[in-house]
Design a protein around this motif. Structure first.
Motif, short mmCIF file in Angstrom:
data_model
loop_
_atom_site.label_atom_id
_atom_site.label_comp_id
_atom_site.label_asym_id
_atom_site.label_seq_id
_atom_site.Cartn_x
_atom_site.Cartn_y
_atom_site.Cartn_z
N ALA A 92 -1.59 6.74 2.59
CA ALA A 92 -1.36 5.55 1.76
C ALA A 92 -2.06 4.33 2.33
O ALA A 92 -2.43 3.42 1.59
CB ALA A 92 0.14 5.29 1.64
N LEU A 93 -2.26 4.32 3.63
CA LEU A 93 -2.89 3.16 4.29
C LEU A 93 -4.41 3.23 4.25
O LEU A 93 -5.10 2.35 4.77
CB LEU A 93 -2.38 3.04 5.73
N TYR A 114 3.17 -2.74 14.31
CA TYR A 114 4.29 -2.72 13.37
C TYR A 114 5.15 -1.46 13.55
O TYR A 114 4.68 -0.45 14.06
CB TYR A 114 3.78 -2.70 11.93
N ALA A 115 6.38 -1.58 13.07
CA ALA A 115 7.25 -0.42 12.87
C ALA A 115 7.48 -0.33 11.37
O ALA A 115 7.65 -1.36 10.71
CB ALA A 115 8.57 -0.58 13.61
N ALA A 116 7.46 0.87 10.85
CA ALA A 116 7.73 1.08 9.43
C ALA A 116 8.78 2.16 9.27
O ALA A 116 8.71 3.20 9.93
CB ALA A 116 6.46 1.48 8.69
N ARG A 117 9.74 1.90 8.42
CA ARG A 117 10.74 2.90 8.03
C ARG A 117 10.53 3.14 6.55
O ARG A 117 10.62 2.21 5.74
CB ARG A 117 12.15 2.40 8.31
N VAL A 118 10.21 4.39 6.20
CA VAL A 118 9.91 4.73 4.82
C VAL A 118 10.86 5.85 4.38
O VAL A 118 10.88 6.92 5.00
CB VAL A 118 8.44 5.19 4.67
N VAL A 119 11.64 5.57 3.35
CA VAL A 119 12.61 6.53 2.84
C VAL A 119 12.19 6.89 1.41
O VAL A 119 12.01 6.00 0.58
CB VAL A 119 14.03 5.94 2.85
N SER A 120 12.01 8.19 1.16
CA SER A 120 11.56 8.63 -0.16
C SER A 120 12.09 10.02 -0.48
O SER A 120 12.07 10.91 0.38
CB SER A 120 10.03 8.65 -0.21
N GLU A 121 12.50 10.19 -1.71
CA GLU A 121 12.92 11.52 -2.17
C GLU A 121 11.73 12.49 -2.11
O GLU A 121 11.91 13.68 -1.91
CB GLU A 121 13.47 11.43 -3.60
N PRO A 143 5.70 5.58 -4.95
CA PRO A 143 6.42 4.58 -5.76
C PRO A 143 7.94 4.52 -5.56
O PRO A 143 8.52 3.45 -5.71
CB PRO A 143 6.09 4.99 -7.20
N ASP A 144 8.57 5.64 -5.21
CA ASP A 144 10.03 5.60 -5.05
C ASP A 144 10.46 5.18 -3.64
O ASP A 144 11.65 5.15 -3.35
CB ASP A 144 10.64 6.96 -5.40
N ALA A 145 9.52 4.84 -2.79
CA ALA A 145 9.83 4.57 -1.39
C ALA A 145 10.60 3.27 -1.19
O ALA A 145 10.33 2.25 -1.82
CB ALA A 145 8.54 4.51 -0.58
N HIS A 146 11.56 3.35 -0.29
CA HIS A 146 12.22 2.17 0.25
C HIS A 146 11.49 1.91 1.57
O HIS A 146 11.46 2.79 2.44
CB HIS A 146 13.71 2.44 0.48
N MET A 161 0.83 -1.20 0.00
CA MET A 161 0.00 0.00 0.00
C MET A 161 0.86 1.25 0.00
O MET A 161 0.57 2.23 -0.70
CB MET A 161 -0.95 -0.01 1.20
N ILE A 162 1.94 1.24 0.80
CA ILE A 162 2.83 2.39 0.84
C ILE A 162 3.53 2.57 -0.50
O ILE A 162 3.59 3.68 -1.04
CB ILE A 162 3.84 2.26 2.00
N ARG A 163 4.03 1.48 -1.07
CA ARG A 163 4.72 1.56 -2.37
C ARG A 163 3.78 2.02 -3.49
O ARG A 163 4.21 2.70 -4.41
CB ARG A 163 5.35 0.23 -2.72
N ALA A 164 2.52 1.63 -3.42
CA ALA A 164 1.56 2.06 -4.44
C ALA A 164 1.35 3.56 -4.40
O ALA A 164 1.21 4.21 -5.45
CB ALA A 164 0.23 1.33 -4.24
N ALA A 165 1.35 4.14 -3.21
CA ALA A 165 1.11 5.57 -3.06
C ALA A 165 2.38 6.40 -3.18
O ALA A 165 2.35 7.56 -3.59
CB ALA A 165 0.45 5.85 -1.71
#
Length: 80
Positions: free
Chosen positions: A57-58, A33-40, A17-20, A11-15
C-alpha cells in the motif's frame, strides 16, 4: 523529504478500505513511525502476508522516503 502521518494513513486506507489505521510518529522526525492496522481482510492470512499488504500500500516508499515503520496488524476480533 519525510512523509506525514496523514499521508501514510491515506495510502493504507486507499489500498485497504476497511482498515482501522493508527499512526504514531516515534521520533518526531517524520521518518520513524509505528502503524497499527486492523482489517477484516487480514483474516486467514499469516502475519508476513498481512504486513506485505501494508507495505504494498505504501508503494515502495519503505526504506526510501519512509525510513522505518514498526508495524502491527490484526483482525477486528484481535485488535481495535
Amino acid at each position: 523529504m519525510p512523509m506525514a502521518a496523514e499521508e501514510i494513513e491515506a495510502m493504507i486506507r486507499a489500498a485497504i478500505p476497511d482498515a482501522h489505521v493508527e499512526i504514531t510518529d516515534l521520533a518526531g522526525d517524520g521518518d520513524h513511525y509505528a502503524a497499527r492496522v486492523v482489517s477484516e481482510s487480514f483474516r486467514g492470512l499469516p502475519r508476513p502476508q498481512q504486513h506485505r499488504r501494508v507495505y504494498d500500500a505504501l508503494g515502495g516508499r519503505m526504506g526510501g522516503v519512509l525510513h522505518a515503520l514498526q508495524l502491527t496488524t490484526a483482525t477486528p476480533d484481535r485488535g481495535v
